[in-house]
Design a protein around this motif. Structure first.
Motif, PDB file in Angstrom:
ATOM      1  N   LYS A 299     -20.090  23.443  22.928  1.00 48.31           N
ATOM      2  CA  LYS A 299     -20.690  22.148  23.286  1.00 48.31           C
ATOM      3  C   LYS A 299     -22.128  22.347  23.779  1.00 48.31           C
ATOM      4  O   LYS A 299     -23.041  21.618  23.392  1.00 48.31           O
ATOM      5  N   GLU A 338     -17.684  15.785  23.471  1.00 42.06           N
ATOM      6  CA  GLU A 338     -19.119  15.890  23.767  1.00 42.06           C
ATOM      7  C   GLU A 338     -19.841  16.659  22.665  1.00 42.06           C
ATOM      8  O   GLU A 338     -20.970  16.341  22.296  1.00 42.06           O
ATOM      9  N   GLN A 341     -20.278  14.378  19.828  1.00 40.62           N
ATOM     10  CA  GLN A 341     -21.357  13.439  20.142  1.00 40.62           C
ATOM     11  C   GLN A 341     -22.714  14.077  19.858  1.00 40.62           C
ATOM     12  O   GLN A 341     -23.601  13.439  19.271  1.00 40.62           O
ATOM     13  N   ASN A 342     -22.879  15.342  20.274  1.00 40.76           N
ATOM     14  CA  ASN A 342     -24.141  16.040  20.022  1.00 40.76           C
ATOM     15  C   ASN A 342     -24.387  16.208  18.524  1.00 40.76           C
ATOM     16  O   ASN A 342     -25.498  15.970  18.025  1.00 40.76           O
ATOM     17  N   SER A 375     -18.333  10.595  26.508  1.00 36.81           N
ATOM     18  CA  SER A 375     -18.703  11.391  25.337  1.00 36.81           C
ATOM     19  C   SER A 375     -18.000  10.901  24.077  1.00 36.81           C
ATOM     20  O   SER A 375     -18.607  10.830  22.994  1.00 36.81           O
TER      21      SER A 375
END
Length: 556
Positions: A299, A338, A341-342, A375
């Motif tokens: 992450k 998360e 999401q990135n 997230s």
């Protein structure tokens, strides 16, 4: 034990004198040997370096006071005596066999290398100054904290000198001390100690590697030695331990990488050292702690835009979706969300990959929990434009967003409102969002102290109010007008004012709402906004002022 007690009874000067006497004896004996000429030539070249080394050691200010000097001289003496004994055997040709003698000579050469290297370390680095005085002197001359620091310095110095077994014992002691005295250990750690630990990560003994990475993990988690660890080359051996270490070694190495990967440059370096594949493998097969640490590390790496495509090529999307579905710990699921999401923040190709791997369904199921995380909502917000409205409806997107607006954190609610703005572009979706119960929850969000939260809530309401039945829903909410008027505040920090103007304009056809707007001070706000060229502010002001005049005339 007898030999140690004799050593303790001798001073450093005595041992120095004895060593200086034995060097010429060993050299003369070596010169008499006729057999094994190549090996003895190398041994003699090392023996010839000892006098200068001993001279430099004896001139150090800490020489006579330092326990490590004494131990080093004692080790040197043992090696010199061994050289003399082997030379005698070779001269008399009394050895058992050539192969056995060749092995013994190679071992002697290795011991001389170690003695010379350790002496050089004592002289040229800070090890000698860091090491402690004898305990009897230290106790009488130092405060308790200073004594503790002095003892720890000696322990750290022992990581750099001596044979592997001695370093093994030093590691054991250091591990014990760190459990009780971690703060004191960190206070005296130097760069040379870090370098010694990093070297031990590649020791042949699995046990030493495991104990070393346990200490390094504590250092990484402390946050006080990150730059030294990286500059001394800790990443490659950590990655190798993640790849093929023991279960404890894998866990500690992965946790170390988790902490170190918080730096953007280090995250890039982990990718450069081929660290992604071993971390992904841990996500598939590791225990709960290792899995969570690996997921968090990935992450952290995924936060660096220029490595995201490399991560995708290594298979990160599939493993993160699997963690969302089957992660052992809740933390693993959160890190996976998360990471997704990135990955989907700006890359359309990665968005399509996540969608094709079933990521939207997994994210929606994850949101069904009692505390939906920001997230996961953020990842969905990034993906809704890549999925047809029909599929989003069939997967139950809107009920999940309502659940987030009710139960999620403020950040999660903000992401949900943003997702509503993105997905509700058609009349049908606006209708479904209103029927799902979004509007009262969005109106409540207008009260948030965070400007960004109130802005996105106002934006979502403004979008939904285009549909008349949604507009009526907003009118029915007693909090809508006061909340929206409050967002007409002309201060630069208030970024929601343009959306508030749009919403209030839609409500201004209602006499009841118009009276409420005026009573809450909308005209004063709008006069200031008109001067700021906020779209629609001037027209709305004129409408409210006409209503106010009519009200005055009707009273007369």
């Amino acid at each position: 034990m007898v030999e140690e007690s004799i050593a303790d009874s001798q001073s450093a000067e005595d041992w120095l004198s004895h060593a200086q006497e034995l060097v010429p004896v060993a050299l003369n004996k070596a010169r008499e040997v006729k057999g094994f000429p190549g090996r003895w030539k190398m041994i003699m070249s090392k023996l010839e370096q000892i006098p200068a080394c001993l001279s430099d050691l004896s001139t150090h200010p800490c020489f006579s006071k330092n326990a490590l000097c004494k131990e080093q001289l004692h080790a040197m003496l043992k090696t010199l005596k061994g050289a003399i004994e082997l030379a005698d055997l070779c001269v008399g040709e009394k050895y058992e066999g050539k192969l056995r003698m060749q092995s013994d000579l190679d071992a002697l050469s290795g011991k001389l290398d170690l003695n010379l290297r350790d002496c050089w370390l004592l002289i040229k680095t800070e090890v000698l100054g860091e090491a402690t005085l004898p305990s009897s002197v230290a106790v009488s001359s130092a405060e308790p904290e200073a004594t503790t620091h002095s003892n720890i310095r000696e322990l750290l110095a022992r990581l750099q000198i001596g044979h592997l077994e001695a370093k093994h014992r030093a590691l054991d002691s250091l591990s014990e001390v760190m459990k009780e005295e971690e703060k004191n250990v960190l206070a005296v750690f130097g760069r040379s100690n870090i370098a010694a630990l990093v070297q031990l990560l590649t020791a042949t003994s699995p046990c030493i590697r495991e104990k070393t990475v346990t200490v390094i993990c504590s250092l990484a988690e402390s946050g006080s030695c990150e730059n030294w660890l990286i500059s001394e080359g800790v990443l490659p051996p950590l990655i190798r331990l993640v790849e093929s270490g023991s279960s404890v070694g894998k866990e500690k190495a992965t946790i170390s990488l988790q902490r170190l990967s918080m730096s953007t440059e280090t995250a890039r370096a982990i990718v450069g050292h081929s660290g992604v594949r071993p971390l992904i493998e841990i996500c598939w097969t590791g225990d709960s702690v290792s899995q969570a640490a690996a997921a968090c590390t990935l992450k952290n790496i995924s936060a660096v835009p220029d490595v995201r495509q490399t991560l995708a090529e290594e298979g990160i999307i599939r493993v993160m979706i699997n963690l969302l579905d089957c992660g052992i710990l809740l933390g693993s699921k959160e890190y996976a969300a998360e990471c997704l999401q990135n990955l989907t923040a700006s890359n359309d190709s990665l968005k399509r990959s996540v969608v094709s791997e079933g990521g939207v369904r997994s994210l929606l199921v994850y949101l069904d929990g009692p505390l939906p995380q920001e997230s996961a909502v953020g990842a969905l917000r990034n993906l809704v434009g890549s999925v047809s409205v029909e599929i989003l409806i069939s997967l139950g997107l809107l009920p999940r967003l309502v659940h987030v607006l009710k139960c999620g954190s403020l950040g999660a609610q903000q992401a949900a409102a943003s997702a509503i703005c993105r997905v509700c572009t058609s009349t049908e979706m606006k209708r479904l969002a209103g029927e799902a119960g979004c509007i009262p929850l969005l109106v409540k969000m207008l009260e948030a102290k965070s400007n960004s939260v109130s802005e996105v809530a106002a934006q979502a309401i403004s979008s939904l109010m285009i549909l008349s039945q949604n507009c009526r829903e907003v009118k029915r909410d007693d909090k809508s007008v006061p909340n929206l008027v409050q967002l007409l505040d002309p201060s630069p920090q208030n970024t929601a004012k343009k959306y508030a103007v749009s919403c209030i304009a839609s409500l201004s056809s209602s006499k009841k709402c118009k009276k409420l707007m005026i009573s809450y001070g909308a005209i004063g706000y709008l006069k200031k906004l008109t001067g700021m060229d906020i779209p629609g502010a001037k027209k709305l002001l004129e409408r409210l002022e006409r209503g106010k005049l009519k009200s005055l005339f009707s009273r007369k």
